[in-house]
Motif scaffolding. Structure first.
Motif: not given
Length: 161
Positions: A61-62, A70-73, A93-96, A112-113
């Motif tokens: 998770i990044v 905040v965005r997390c992929d 949907g590759n993150g939240l 973001l990865l």
């Protein structure tokens, strides 16, 4: 989301020019130390930052964290996002995300990865403005402390609240 998009545009420009505005080419990600030794506690003291890109120790998770969102992929997951909405013309949907005080699935044309500057160790927390992220071996939880809306994400499951 505008602040996160700005960070991502700068990062992309840095990649295209051969360097990154977020870190020097020879630097390696730093580690945010655990707030407590051992397993940490249920509510570790959060390290305050203005903004940061970080990864979980698993590197699965990044996240890009700013004072209001905040965005997390997530690289590998066993869960699926609901059906893609008509107003999302990008990857779904590759993150939240937590933006405008609400939690949602991400709609983004980038990732973001690979962009993390730091590692948020299990048992540690980061805060920027009203947004806080807590890292645990069971998953990452991020929320807007003003609205109490956020998410928990891990390889096996996720939850928006």
């Amino acid at each position: 989301m505008a602040a996160i998009r700005g960070i991502l545009v700068l990062a992309l420009l840095g990649v295209l020019s051969g360097c990154s505005p977020l870190e020097s080419p020879t630097s390696t990600p730093t580690t945010v130390p655990s707030a407590k030794s051992g397993f940490g506690g249920p509510d570790p003291a959060a390290v305050s930052v203005t903004e940061e890109t970080f990864q979980t120790p698993s590197k699965n998770i990044v996240c890009a964290l700013t004072s209001s969102e905040v965005r997390c992929d997530i690289a590998q997951k066993e869960w699926s996002a609901p059906a893609k909405p008509a107003d999302c013309e990008l990857d779904w949907g590759n993150g939240l995300v937590v933006t405008d005080g609400e939690a949602a699935y991400s709609c983004a044309g980038d990732t973001l990865l690979g962009s993390a500057r730091t590692t948020l160790q299990y048992g540690s927390a980061l805060r920027a403005g009203t947004v806080r992220c807590d890292s645990a071996s069971s998953g990452l939880t991020c929320k807007d402390e003003e609205t109490a809306h956020g998410f928990t994400m891990a390889t096996a499951k996720h939850r928006l609240f």
